[in-house]
Design an enzyme around this catalytic site. Structure first.
Site, PDB file in Angstrom:
ATOM      1  N   LYS A 162       0.709  -1.340   0.040  1.00  0.00           N
ATOM      2  CA  LYS A 162       0.448   0.311  -0.294  1.00  0.00           C
ATOM      3  C   LYS A 162       0.899   1.420  -0.178  1.00  0.00           C
ATOM      4  CE  LYS A 162      -3.491  -0.928  -0.611  1.00  0.00           C
ATOM      5  NZ  LYS A 162      -3.520  -1.701  -1.644  1.00  0.00           N
ATOM      6  N   HIS A 207       6.956  -7.224  -2.156  1.00  0.00           N
ATOM      7  CA  HIS A 207       6.733  -7.242  -0.562  1.00  0.00           C
ATOM      8  C   HIS A 207       7.832  -7.547   1.015  1.00  0.00           C
ATOM      9  CE1 HIS A 207       3.872  -4.354  -1.968  1.00  0.00           C
ATOM     10  NE2 HIS A 207       2.628  -5.732  -2.529  1.00  0.00           N
ATOM     11  N   SER A 260      -4.782   2.125   3.660  1.00  0.00           N
ATOM     12  CA  SER A 260      -5.249   1.971   2.454  1.00  0.00           C
ATOM     13  C   SER A 260      -4.898   0.530   2.851  1.00  0.00           C
ATOM     14  CB  SER A 260      -3.615   2.374   1.422  1.00  0.00           C
ATOM     15  OG  SER A 260      -3.708   1.989   0.311  1.00  0.00           O
TER      16      SER A 260
HETATM   17  P1  A3P Z   1      -5.518   4.616  -0.811  1.00  0.00           P
HETATM   18  O1  A3P Z   1      -5.901   3.057  -0.363  1.00  0.00           O
HETATM   19  O2  A3P Z   1      -4.849   5.448   0.189  1.00  0.00           O
HETATM   20  O3  A3P Z   1      -6.118   4.798  -2.151  1.00  0.00           O
HETATM   21  P2  A3P Z   1      -0.202  -0.227  -3.880  1.00  0.00           P
HETATM   22  O4  A3P Z   1      -0.038  -0.378  -5.039  1.00  0.00           O
HETATM   23  O5  A3P Z   1       1.114  -0.148  -3.043  1.00  0.00           O
HETATM   24  O6  A3P Z   1      -1.042  -1.677  -3.591  1.00  0.00           O
HETATM   25  O7  A3P Z   1      -0.808   1.005  -3.263  1.00  0.00           O
HETATM   26  C1  A3P Z   1      -2.105   0.931  -3.351  1.00  0.00           C
HETATM   27  C2  A3P Z   1      -1.999   2.875  -2.749  1.00  0.00           C
HETATM   28  O8  A3P Z   1      -1.754   4.119  -3.577  1.00  0.00           O
HETATM   29  C3  A3P Z   1      -3.788   3.289  -2.795  1.00  0.00           C
HETATM   30  O9  A3P Z   1      -3.592   3.676  -2.111  1.00  0.00           O
HETATM   31  C4  A3P Z   1      -3.792   3.565  -4.338  1.00  0.00           C
HETATM   32  O10 A3P Z   1      -5.161   4.742  -3.560  1.00  0.00           O
HETATM   33  C5  A3P Z   1      -2.618   4.142  -5.008  1.00  0.00           C
HETATM   34  N1  A3P Z   1      -2.090   4.988  -5.590  1.00  0.00           N
HETATM   35  C6  A3P Z   1      -2.204   4.345  -6.511  1.00  0.00           C
HETATM   36  N2  A3P Z   1      -2.316   4.570  -8.080  1.00  0.00           N
HETATM   37  C7  A3P Z   1      -1.678   5.723  -8.007  1.00  0.00           C
HETATM   38  C8  A3P Z   1      -1.269   7.361  -8.137  1.00  0.00           C
HETATM   39  N3  A3P Z   1      -1.084   7.389  -9.760  1.00  0.00           N
HETATM   40  N4  A3P Z   1      -1.028   8.132  -7.668  1.00  0.00           N
HETATM   41  C9  A3P Z   1      -1.216   8.037  -5.992  1.00  0.00           C
HETATM   42  N5  A3P Z   1      -1.767   6.955  -5.322  1.00  0.00           N
HETATM   43  C10 A3P Z   1      -1.829   6.104  -6.325  1.00  0.00           C
END
Ligand code: A3P
Length: 297
Positions: A61, A112, A142
């Site tokens: 996340k 991860h 998240s």
């Molecule tokens: P939130 O749940 O706070 O919205 P991962 O890819 O490591 O699983 O992380 C997911 C988190 O990154 C989510 O956070 C998601 O919305 C955010 N995320 C994904 N793409 C993004 C982008 N282009 N810009 C900003 N945040 C992004």
């Protein structure tokens, strides 16, 4: 595996128990379920890296999908989002590594897993690692939505329940503190091998951060390409293009968990004052020696 196929796979899987090894919980992804965590981690350690491989390392996340797309664009010199899902090169989600043999170099892999469980050959070869870090309060929120909505994860608790899971280091891949401290140690041990990017800096000034990434990867990029990549990988654009294909959880309520909010500071909408105090106390105690400087808003 393209995103549509991955979506189908997610839907087909029943939630499973959370596998555990050495006190650390792992997501019930196919390799952990099929081989057991110990064997799956051994396989990762002995993964046959290529010298040109690049590895994205994040605590869950922290913006893994986001940085994956950015690097992919830099490597392939394009400004369109990929049709491949980042999970298709997530080492611990792959039961049979021969699927990665077919990929052309440089391969963009991600994981991860704790630093000590990353492919030995990648580290011995001094291959590059891109590490993305995000403030742990937003990571915690998240991850809560991921627990609630992920088809693999059997969690029916409330935010308060999840907060306790986090505070007792029982989220997936162990504690955030342990993960980030191991990464920080590795950064000192292997100077120049790891680039740390901050989610918050990427959000506030994407173009500058993408340039820093390009420099680390030794890729020449014009100002206009940097801006195009920043635009293409903005939250709104990625959400619009990717969510319907990748994020099967959206069917629960029309919103998914992978492209959920993409903001800094959503923790303020979830933490109670008392929870924030407890979190602050733990953060101050456990992260006081860290040189990583995180922003929470
Ligand atoms: P939130 O749940 O706070 O919205 P991962 O890819 O490591 O699983 O992380 C997911 C988190 O990154 C989510 O956070 C998601 O919305 C955010 N995320 C994904 N793409 C993004 C982008 N282009 N810009 C900003 N945040 C992004």
């Amino acid at each position: 595996m393209d995103m549509e196929k991955f979506g189908e796979l997610m839907k087909a899987k029943e939630p499973g128990p959370w596998p555990e090894f050495e006190g650390i919980r792992y997501p019930p992804a196919p390799p952990f379920r099929e081989k057991g965590v110990e064997k799956a981690l051994q396989d990762i350690l002995h993964f046959q890296s290529r010298e040109s491989d690049l590895l994205i390392c994040t605590y869950p996340k922290s913006g893994t999908h986001w940085i994956f797309e950015i690097i992919n664009m830099l490597l392939r010199n394009k400004t369109e989002l990929d049709t491949q899902c980042k999970v298709s090169t997530m080492i611990e989600f792959i039961s049979d590594f021969t699927v990665l043999d077919k990929l052309e170099s440089p391969r963009l892999l991600n994981s991860h897993c704790l630093f000590n469980y990353l492919p030995k050959k990648h580290i011995e070869n001094g291959c590059k690692i891109i590490h993305m870090i995000r403030n742990p309060k937003d990571v915690c929120v998240s991850l809560y939505y991921q627990f609630k909505k992920h088809p693999f994860v059997d969690f029916k608790g409330s935010w308060d329940d999840f907060f306790e899971i986090w505070m007792s280091d029982k989220g997936f891949y162990g504690s955030w503190y342990n993960y980030e401290k191991e990464m920080e140690k590795a950064e000192k041990l292997y100077p120049g091998m790891i680039l740390t990017c901050y989610y918050e800096k990427m959000k506030k000034d994407s173009t500058t951060e993408i340039k820093r990434l390009a420099d680390f990867l030794g890729i020449q990029c014009t100002e206009s390409t940097l801006k195009d990549i920043a635009y293409a990988t903005s939250f709104q654009n990625m959400q619009q293009h990717n969510m319907h294909k990748l994020d099967s959880s959206k069917e629960l309520d029309g919103k998914g968990f992978i492209y959920r909010k993409g903001e800094i500071g959503d923790w303020k909408n979830h933490f109670t004052v008392a929870q924030n105090e407890r979190f602050e106390e733990q953060y101050t105690e456990r992260f006081k020696d860290s040189t990583y400087k995180l922003t929470f808003e």
